[in-house]
Design an enzyme around this catalytic site. Structure first.
Site, mmCIF file in Angstrom:
data_model
loop_
_atom_site.group_PDB
_atom_site.id
_atom_site.type_symbol
_atom_site.label_atom_id
_atom_site.label_comp_id
_atom_site.label_asym_id
_atom_site.label_seq_id
_atom_site.Cartn_x
_atom_site.Cartn_y
_atom_site.Cartn_z
ATOM 1 N N GLY A 1 0.869 -1.171 0.000
ATOM 2 C CA GLY A 1 0.000 0.000 0.000
ATOM 3 C C GLY A 1 0.907 1.222 0.000
ATOM 4 N N GLN B 1 -5.353 -9.026 -2.275
ATOM 5 C CA GLN B 1 -5.410 -8.033 -1.184
ATOM 6 C C GLN B 1 -6.845 -7.745 -0.766
ATOM 7 O OE1 GLN B 1 -3.528 -7.824 -3.899
ATOM 8 N NE2 GLN B 1 -1.627 -6.711 -3.562
ATOM 9 N N ASP C 1 -1.386 4.672 -6.380
ATOM 10 C CA ASP C 1 0.040 4.567 -6.045
ATOM 11 C C ASP C 1 0.839 5.753 -6.570
ATOM 12 O OD1 ASP C 1 -0.881 1.693 -5.669
ATOM 13 O OD2 ASP C 1 1.169 1.699 -4.894
ATOM 14 N N ASN D 1 -2.872 2.533 -10.162
ATOM 15 C CA ASN D 1 -3.333 1.785 -8.978
ATOM 16 C C ASN D 1 -3.292 0.291 -9.322
ATOM 17 O OD1 ASN D 1 -4.376 1.818 -6.246
ATOM 18 N ND2 ASN D 1 -6.304 1.094 -7.098
ATOM 19 N N LYS D 2 -3.609 -0.534 -8.347
ATOM 20 C CA LYS D 2 -3.551 -1.985 -8.493
ATOM 21 C C LYS D 2 -4.177 -2.457 -9.805
ATOM 22 C CE LYS D 2 -1.991 -4.342 -6.408
ATOM 23 N NZ LYS D 2 -0.604 -4.758 -6.771
HETATM 24 O O1 MRU Z 1 0.731 -3.988 -4.531
HETATM 25 P P1 MRU Z 1 0.085 -3.245 -3.408
HETATM 26 O O2 MRU Z 1 -0.741 -4.112 -2.518
HETATM 27 O O3 MRU Z 1 1.091 -2.420 -2.651
HETATM 28 O O4 MRU Z 1 -0.896 -2.242 -4.127
HETATM 29 C C1 MRU Z 1 -1.627 -1.343 -3.337
HETATM 30 C C2 MRU Z 1 -2.614 -0.546 -4.107
HETATM 31 O O5 MRU Z 1 -2.720 -0.635 -5.293
HETATM 32 C C3 MRU Z 1 -3.429 0.450 -3.325
HETATM 33 O O6 MRU Z 1 -4.668 0.639 -3.919
HETATM 34 C C4 MRU Z 1 -2.678 1.792 -3.285
HETATM 35 O O7 MRU Z 1 -1.374 1.622 -2.825
HETATM 36 C C5 MRU Z 1 -3.369 2.772 -2.442
HETATM 37 S S1 MRU Z 1 -3.245 2.307 -0.756
HETATM 38 C C6 MRU Z 1 -3.889 3.438 0.256
#
Ligand code: MRU
Length: 350
Positions: free
Chosen positions: A49, A198, A239, A249-250
């Site tokens: 995150g 996640q 991100d 984002n993810k």
């Molecule tokens: O690969 P991750 O689990 O770090 O990805 C996280 C995300 O994509 C979240 O949506 C993003 O970091 C925002 S978290 C507040």
């Protein structure tokens, strides 16, 4: 560790990282007393995150300074070691800009110290400040964003954007939590978020704890429920947000945004201004992390594809600004035109 689980805790010269790979089965902590342990935890998503990665890295620099001190490093040798620590932490994940933002803040603290003995307390002070600011920022986003959620809303979200993805409270999930705490009836459709789940593992766990009603769905179900009129809006994190409002984002977020536009549903991004990268003009300049193919060919260590299967594994995608209804920041909700709105939000938050 006792008490309510926290994403990160610094105690007795060690960083304790809640191991998110073990959730929801067990809440165990990784005790980090060197940079390699912190960097490894970030790489394998034990802490993940965007805001949480930045905070873990900031405390990682403190842990590195303590280790250097134990090794008797002084003067230039100490500063070179800290520079190497920062480089190691920077190399862990390429997309979340909060990592680079937090490490830059820590580097400035190192540069500002004349006396070696001041370095550890100054670094710890800065990391604690980042942690406290993160929670305050998230709560402000919660207040701004809750107004966008009507009473009785069905909200679809992707990945995990709660307290686990931050220092505390959360971004998109923090907004949903604020709406719930203000007395609105909300229900959350939780995308499972392949490949690393996640949503299925972490967002469900957080919503259980908060007592917010939710339904877990696989990533390919959102369109079906939108068509049936059972989803009112989408709310996700980010991100990295480019200067034009394009948001990384993810992986899967872009598909959700396209579906939301097709069904004429609002699509909101919630992120602190530390996620806005004004040096990146548009989303196609954002580096997208490519992770190991085994994360796709296997499910929690069990192979689901034929041996030697090829697989692509981009960890993020970019949603173009024109699909985004609003970006909720701690400085308020930014809407089109995003370029001037983001500059103003960043200016007001510094
Ligand atoms: O690969 P991750 O689990 O770090 O990805 C996280 C995300 O994509 C979240 O949506 C993003 O970091 C925002 S978290 C507040």
């Amino acid at each position: 560790m006792t008490g309510a689980p926290r994403t990160l805790a610094f105690r007795d010269d060690a960083l304790y990282i809640l191991d998110q790979t073990a959730l929801p089965a067990t809440a165990t902590y990784i005790e980090a007393r060197d940079v390699a342990t912190v960097a490894g935890a970030i790489r394998r998503l034990a802490v993940r995150g965007a805001p949480a990665i930045g905070l873990a890295a900031a405390y990682g620099v403190v842990v590195g300074a303590l280790a250097a001190q134990r090794a008797g490093l002084r003067g230039d040798a100490l500063r070179w070691q800290l520079e190497a620590d920062i480089a190691e932490l920077r190399s862990t994940r390429p997309t979340a800009v909060n990592l680079f933002w937090a490490l830059e803040r820590m580097r400035r603290v190192v540069d500002a110290q004349r006396d070696d003995t001041d370095i550890v307390p100054a670094l710890l002070g800065e990391a604690d400040r980042l942690m406290a600011d993160d929670e305050a920022t998230n709560r402000r986003m919660g207040e701004h964003g809750a107004a966008l959620i009507p009473d009785g809303a069905n909200i679809v979200t992707h990945c995990n954007t709660g307290m686990l993805a931050t220092g505390a409270f959360g971004t998109a999930l923090g907004v949903i939590r604020s709406a719930h705490e203000s007395g609105k009836q909300v229900h959350v459709w939780v995308d499972e978020t392949r490949p690393l789940l996640q949503g299925a593992r972490l967002t469900t766990w957080e919503l259980e704890g908060l007592g917010i009603p939710y339904t877990l769905i696989t990533d390919n179900m959102a369109g079906h429920f939108m068509k049936q009129g059972r989803i009112d809006l989408a709310m996700v994190g980010a991100d990295r947000i480019a200067a034009n409002g394009d948001a990384a984002n993810k992986i899967g977020t872009y598909s959700l945004a396209v579906l939301a536009r097709f069904h004429r549903l609002p699509f909101y991004v919630v992120a602190p201004t530390s996620t806005v990268d004004l040096d990146v003009p548009a989303g196609d300049s954002i580096t997208i992390e490519e992770r190991r193919p085994e994360e796709v060919t296997q499910l929690r260590g069990v192979r689901i594809a034929p041996e030697d299967s090829r697989a692509a594994n981009p960890a993020f995608d970019v949603t173009p600004a024109h699909l985004i209804s609003g970006i909720v920041t701690e400085a308020g909700v930014v809407r089109e035109p995003f370029p001037s709105g983001l500059v103003e939000a960043v200016r007001r938050s510094r």
